[in-house]
Design a protein around this motif. Sequence first.
Motif, short mmCIF file in Angstrom:
data_model
loop_
_atom_site.label_atom_id
_atom_site.label_comp_id
_atom_site.label_asym_id
_atom_site.label_seq_id
_atom_site.Cartn_x
_atom_site.Cartn_y
_atom_site.Cartn_z
N VAL A 112 49.56 5.20 64.63
CA VAL A 112 49.74 4.55 63.33
C VAL A 112 48.86 3.30 63.29
N VAL A 113 48.22 3.09 62.15
CA VAL A 113 47.46 1.86 61.89
C VAL A 113 48.31 1.01 60.96
N THR A 114 48.74 -0.15 61.44
CA THR A 114 49.54 -1.04 60.59
C THR A 114 48.63 -2.11 60.00
N VAL A 115 48.79 -2.33 58.70
CA VAL A 115 47.93 -3.27 57.97
C VAL A 115 48.80 -4.15 57.08
N LEU A 116 48.71 -5.46 57.27
CA LEU A 116 49.46 -6.41 56.46
C LEU A 116 48.52 -7.29 55.65
N GLY A 121 42.17 -13.23 51.17
CA GLY A 121 41.16 -12.19 51.22
C GLY A 121 41.05 -11.47 52.54
N GLU A 122 42.10 -11.52 53.38
CA GLU A 122 42.06 -10.90 54.69
C GLU A 122 43.29 -10.02 54.94
N VAL A 123 43.21 -9.22 56.01
CA VAL A 123 44.34 -8.40 56.43
C VAL A 123 44.56 -8.55 57.93
N PHE A 124 45.81 -8.45 58.35
CA PHE A 124 46.15 -8.32 59.76
C PHE A 124 46.23 -6.82 60.03
N TRP A 125 45.67 -6.35 61.14
CA TRP A 125 45.73 -4.92 61.41
C TRP A 125 45.66 -4.61 62.90
N ALA A 126 46.20 -3.45 63.24
CA ALA A 126 46.20 -3.01 64.63
C ALA A 126 46.49 -1.51 64.68
N VAL A 127 46.11 -0.89 65.78
CA VAL A 127 46.36 0.53 66.01
C VAL A 127 47.37 0.67 67.14
N ALA A 174 50.03 2.38 57.50
CA ALA A 174 51.29 1.85 57.01
C ALA A 174 51.19 0.34 56.82
N GLY A 175 51.89 -0.18 55.81
CA GLY A 175 51.92 -1.61 55.56
C GLY A 175 51.37 -1.98 54.20
N ASN A 176 51.75 -3.16 53.71
CA ASN A 176 51.34 -3.55 52.35
C ASN A 176 49.87 -3.90 52.24
N GLY A 177 49.16 -3.99 53.36
CA GLY A 177 47.74 -4.28 53.31
C GLY A 177 46.87 -3.05 53.14
N VAL A 178 47.48 -1.87 53.20
CA VAL A 178 46.70 -0.63 53.07
C VAL A 178 46.01 -0.58 51.71
N ALA A 179 46.68 -1.11 50.67
CA ALA A 179 46.10 -1.09 49.32
C ALA A 179 44.83 -1.91 49.22
N LEU A 180 44.59 -2.78 50.21
CA LEU A 180 43.39 -3.62 50.17
C LEU A 180 42.18 -2.96 50.82
N LEU A 181 42.40 -1.84 51.49
CA LEU A 181 41.31 -1.20 52.23
C LEU A 181 40.44 -0.38 51.28
N VAL A 193 51.82 6.13 54.83
CA VAL A 193 53.28 6.11 54.76
C VAL A 193 53.67 4.96 53.84
N ASP A 194 54.20 5.27 52.68
CA ASP A 194 54.53 4.24 51.70
C ASP A 194 55.86 3.57 52.01
N GLY A 195 56.00 2.34 51.51
CA GLY A 195 57.28 1.64 51.58
C GLY A 195 57.65 1.06 52.93
N ILE A 196 56.68 0.97 53.85
CA ILE A 196 56.97 0.41 55.18
C ILE A 196 56.84 -1.11 55.13
N GLU A 197 57.93 -1.82 55.40
CA GLU A 197 57.94 -3.28 55.49
C GLU A 197 58.69 -3.69 56.75
N PRO A 198 58.38 -4.87 57.29
CA PRO A 198 59.04 -5.28 58.54
C PRO A 198 60.55 -5.38 58.39
N LEU A 199 61.27 -4.71 59.27
CA LEU A 199 62.74 -4.75 59.29
C LEU A 199 63.20 -4.95 60.73
N SER A 200 64.07 -5.92 60.93
CA SER A 200 64.54 -6.24 62.28
C SER A 200 65.21 -5.05 62.96
N HIS A 201 65.78 -4.13 62.18
CA HIS A 201 66.47 -2.98 62.75
C HIS A 201 65.57 -2.17 63.68
#
Length: 245
Positions: A112-116, A121-127, A174-181, A193-201
């Motif tokens: 999974v590639v997570t993008v916030l 004008g930037e994104v945090f991302w990792a694989v 996954a993540g709200n930053g995907v729309a910026l790519l 994967v839509d609707g993924i946001e950080p959740l402590s669970h």
Amino acid sequence: MANLLIVDASSALCSVSLISAAGVQDLTERQPRRHAQRLLPMIDEVLQVAGVDKTALDGLAFARGPGSFTGIRIAVSVIQGIALGLNLPVYGFSTLQLLAQQALAETTVGQVVTVLDAYMGEVFWAVYERNDEQDGLLCRLVGAEQVSDPQRCVDGLQYMLQAHQIDPYNCVLAGNGVALLTPTDRLPALSVVDGIEPLSHYAVDQVANAWQRGEFAGFEDFPPVYLRDSVAWKKLDEQPSLLKR
């Protein structure tokens, strides 16, 4: 069983989880500008519902970033205050890994590639890739967590696809930053994967495993992760974002 409190305030969501003998108790609210007002009351509510007094807590865990600068600072301050007041050890985990663990829990893919959205004008991302070693971690980091403009993120992912470091048939974004790519046609093989946001669970298994392995320690061992070395931070409503709200 140890009583372990977990908090995340690294995004517009504010979430709290409690691991205790009664199971796992979760509470999540969307509080983009009220983390400071709501985090402590949310902690009190979770403890009350679980019937656990805060003096019975054994350890504290928190998402240490990257993410919202203000949210991370608030979470760190709250957890540090409780830890000092009750003399408790702490454990910090990555927000991007938290997102990856949620995406992997809800899919059968191996990567999974997570993008916030990092604003400005930037994104945090990792694989991340699925971890099959049964050591309490659902995934492990491939390479490093990064902050860049969206185009450099796309270029980096395109390179990893060409180098076969990412399997296009076994990986999601996954993540709200995907729309910026943009342009998105540079990554046609990766589904989202839509609707993924950080959740402590989704940090519960990781935190419980860290406790069992004796990885809780002092705050100096888990500093906040901002990824930016130096930046003139602005108020949230002054920060430019490429996402429409």
